[in-house]
Design a protein around this motif. Structure first.
Motif, mmCIF file in Angstrom:
data_model
loop_
_atom_site.group_PDB
_atom_site.id
_atom_site.type_symbol
_atom_site.label_atom_id
_atom_site.label_comp_id
_atom_site.label_asym_id
_atom_site.label_seq_id
_atom_site.Cartn_x
_atom_site.Cartn_y
_atom_site.Cartn_z
ATOM 1 N N GLY A 220 0.786 -1.222 0.000
ATOM 2 C CA GLY A 220 0.000 0.000 0.000
ATOM 3 C C GLY A 220 0.816 1.269 0.000
ATOM 4 N N LEU A 221 2.049 1.221 -0.495
ATOM 5 C CA LEU A 221 2.881 2.423 -0.554
ATOM 6 C C LEU A 221 2.236 3.441 -1.488
ATOM 7 N N ARG A 222 2.119 4.664 -1.047
ATOM 8 C CA ARG A 222 1.553 5.719 -1.884
ATOM 9 C C ARG A 222 2.582 6.162 -2.924
ATOM 10 N N SER A 223 2.128 6.287 -4.174
ATOM 11 C CA SER A 223 3.035 6.643 -5.260
ATOM 12 C C SER A 223 2.252 7.309 -6.378
ATOM 13 N N PRO A 224 2.887 8.234 -7.121
ATOM 14 C CA PRO A 224 2.228 8.790 -8.313
ATOM 15 C C PRO A 224 1.924 7.735 -9.363
ATOM 16 N N ALA A 225 2.551 6.538 -9.241
ATOM 17 C CA ALA A 225 2.248 5.454 -10.177
ATOM 18 C C ALA A 225 0.844 4.924 -9.974
ATOM 19 N N GLY A 226 0.213 5.296 -8.865
ATOM 20 C CA GLY A 226 -1.196 4.979 -8.708
ATOM 21 C C GLY A 226 -1.507 4.051 -7.563
ATOM 22 N N PRO A 227 -2.779 3.943 -7.235
ATOM 23 C CA PRO A 227 -3.228 3.032 -6.179
ATOM 24 C C PRO A 227 -3.202 1.595 -6.675
ATOM 25 N N PRO A 228 -3.268 0.641 -5.779
ATOM 26 C CA PRO A 228 -3.253 -0.769 -6.202
ATOM 27 C C PRO A 228 -4.363 -1.109 -7.188
ATOM 28 N N GLU A 229 -5.553 -0.585 -6.951
ATOM 29 C CA GLU A 229 -6.685 -0.885 -7.832
ATOM 30 C C GLU A 229 -6.923 0.285 -8.774
ATOM 31 N N GLN A 230 -6.653 0.069 -10.065
ATOM 32 C CA GLN A 230 -6.905 1.086 -11.078
ATOM 33 C C GLN A 230 -7.072 0.386 -12.421
ATOM 34 N N SER A 231 -7.716 1.058 -13.337
ATOM 35 C CA SER A 231 -7.918 0.487 -14.666
ATOM 36 C C SER A 231 -6.608 0.490 -15.438
ATOM 37 N N ALA A 232 -6.556 -0.278 -16.512
ATOM 38 C CA ALA A 232 -5.348 -0.328 -17.334
ATOM 39 C C ALA A 232 -5.050 1.040 -17.934
ATOM 40 N N ALA A 233 -6.078 1.758 -18.358
ATOM 41 C CA ALA A 233 -5.866 3.084 -18.946
ATOM 42 C C ALA A 233 -5.302 4.049 -17.905
#
Length: 295
Positions: A220-233
């Motif tokens: 659960g590390l916060r990152s600009p790469a995004g949250p664990p659950e996100q769409s492919a787009a």
């Protein structure tokens, strides 16, 4: 403590600098080795004062750190990368800062390849938050290049062992969340000898991207790469546009505030730096896709 994986070609770099420490009290040097290049045998022969911990199977960084901590006998534990040179006062200044009451002490990393464009790009990209500036060191969202009171591991547990990279970020965040008192000294310095060839540089950044997503997905590390659950787009946008842009901008701000005279050099190396950023993005994307398929 030095972590070694196929480090025979460069293990003299950190160990010679440990021999040159100007601290006037005993300390133990530990090498945790899991490579296949006979580094452990070389260290035992050439540096008899060094304690060698040998693993026949490859260890991820968190595993290697934990094995070293498990055998360490001193009150304080410091890590020296196998491609770094510690300044002669590195240990002495760390111990002095710990004795002011800090359970963890953060130092700086300098550029060990200052006259090489690829090496300098690698340095700016990876170590902008630990440049020799007390202000920048203290502003880190999660501090790095730390030494610790050994009791801190007994209190907070070991490093995570299942990520390619980022195990120190995860543990250091745990220190912050626990309210550990962390001090900084920009005079505590090691010089990092960065990759100077393009392919190893890009490969290294690619692996960092994989490790980043492992930390995001599993911890659960916060990152600009995004949250664990996100769409492919959304993941593609964040990993290939948002993440590298944020990281480049943060590096620029660190250098502008901490070492403004470095700005021309940093800006002139922007193509190499962005190549490294996109290599990280590719690694992040590949790991994210792999984890999605495994679910």
């Amino acid at each position: 403590m030095v972590l070694s994986y196929n480090s025979r070609h460069q293990i003299d770099t950190p160990l010679q600098s440990l021999r040159a420490q100007d601290i006037h009290e005993p300390f133990e040097a530990i090498v945790v080795d899991s490579g296949q290049d006979d580094c452990a045998a070389y260290v035992r022969t050439t540096y008899p004062e060094v304690r060698v911990v040998r693993s026949e199977r490859r260890l991820y960084p968190g595993q290697a750190r934990n094995q070293g901590v498990a055998v360490a006998r001193g009150r304080y534990v410091a890590f020296l990368p196998d491609d770094c040179v510690a300044q002669p006062d590195w240990l002495r200044r760390r111990v002095a800062k710990h004795r002011e009451g800090f359970v963890a002490v953060g130092g700086a990393i300098t550029n060990g390849t200052p006259f090489h464009p690829v090496g300098s790009a690698a340095y700016y990209l990876e170590y902008a938050s630990v440049i020799p500036s007390t202000q920048i060191l203290a502003e880190q969202a999660v501090p790095h290049s730390l030494s610790y009171e050994r009791a801190l591991f007994e209190r907070l547990g070991p490093y995570p062992e299942d990520t390619l990279t980022g195990e120190d970020t995860l543990f250091n965040k745990r220190c912050l969340d626990a309210g550990a008192l962390i001090g900084f000294d920009a005079g505590v310095r090691i010089a990092h000898r960065n990759h100077t060839r393009v392919h190893p540089y890009l490969r290294h950044q690619y692996e960092h991207g994989r490790g980043l997503i492992q930390c995001v997905e599993q911890y659960g590390l916060r990152s600009p790469a995004g949250p664990p659950e996100q769409s492919a787009a959304a993941a593609m946008y964040r990993m290939f546009i948002h993440y590298p842009a944020c990281r480049w901008w943060n590096v620029l701000k660190c250098i502008a505030r901490g070492q403004p005279r470095w700005l021309p050099g940093f800006l002139s190396l922007t193509p190499f730096i962005w190549a490294g950023l996109w290599a990280t993005s590719v690694g992040a994307w590949v790991e994210w896709r792999s984890m999605r398929r495994a679910q």
